[in-house]
Write an enzyme that holds these catalytic residues in place. Structure first.
Site, PDB file in Angstrom:
ATOM      1  N   ALA A   1       0.841  -1.072   0.185  1.00  0.00           N
ATOM      2  CA  ALA A   1       0.006   0.262  -0.209  1.00  0.00           C
ATOM      3  C   ALA A   1       0.980   1.405   0.061  1.00  0.00           C
ATOM      4  CB  ALA A   1      -0.877   0.016   1.235  1.00  0.00           C
TER       5      ALA A   1
ATOM      6  N   CYS B   1      -7.662   0.384   1.664  1.00  0.00           N
ATOM      7  CA  CYS B   1      -7.416   1.475   0.366  1.00  0.00           C
ATOM      8  C   CYS B   1      -8.835   1.718  -0.139  1.00  0.00           C
ATOM      9  CB  CYS B   1      -6.184   0.900  -0.680  1.00  0.00           C
ATOM     10  SG  CYS B   1      -4.955   0.653   0.080  1.00  0.00           S
TER      11      CYS B   1
END
Length: 214
Positions: A145, A176
């Site tokens: 991420a 996310c």
């Protein structure tokens, strides 16, 4: 670029330290790369929506000033924070994100894995059996991420690479901001590597890609 190993460190004090470093740096301040492993924590990006926190339970939730939505940090994850002067590098945020992603792709390639980008969804993804059933993430799971903040022409925050961790907390959020997005780590993909080894390789690639041109 100065490399700093922070060991196991709480997220919030680390985030504050990055912000203070960036606020105090001058044109002559050397860029730094911080490597850290955080205790379990969910972090919300600057415009992060709390409805992406499905069931945080006893895991701390921290508001962050980085970009992006919600993610999870925990033991067994290498978190790398490049604190760089973009003006000195001669690049903008989009290029910074590209170079960080490229560093992760090269780490994965070292271990024989096919790291991929997905348009409009920063981070790195890999094909795997646990991959998404359909849509832009079809056959893929997220392994790294990425979230960045830029202030006064300098960046902080960075990238988190899943090495060997408890992945269950990712099921308590929309990773996310994407509902049902599968998440994976190197261990699940059959790569037996220590945190230190993965961190060293990622640091080496980031240092190369973010080196100030002579």
């Amino acid at each position: 670029m100065l490399l700093r190993h922070l060991g196991r460190a709480e997220y919030l004090p680390t985030s504050r330290a990055m912000r203070e470093f960036t606020g105090q740096r001058t044109r002559d301040t050397a860029d730094e790369l911080w490597l850290v492993e955080h205790p379990p924590v969910f972090t919300l990006g600057q415009a992060g929506r709390r409805d992406h926190l499905l069931a945080p339970g006893d895991i701390e939730v921290v508001q962050s000033d980085r970009g992006g939505q919600v993610t999870y940090h925990g033991p067994g994850q290498v978190v790398a924070y490049p604190l760089v002067d973009l003006r000195r590098l001669g690049i903008y945020v989009k290029e910074l994100v590209y170079r960080i992603e490229q560093s992760v792709i090269q780490v994965l390639d070292h271990y024989g894995l096919d790291g991929r980008r997905v348009a409009g969804a920063p981070g790195i993804y890999v094909p795997c059996a646990q991959g998404a059933a359909s849509g832009p993430f079809a056959g893929l799971a997220k392994i790294a991420a990425l979230g960045i903040k830029v202030s006064r022409g300098a960046s902080y925050h960075g990238v988190a690479l899943n090495v060997a961790m408890d992945l269950a907390p990712f099921g308590r959020i929309d990773p996310c901001g994407y509902a049902g997005l599968p998440t994976v780590d190197l261990a699940t993909l059959g790569i037996d590597v220590s945190w230190d080894e993965a961190a060293a390789l990622l640091a080496q690639r980031l240092s190369l890609h973010l080196r100030v041109p002579e």
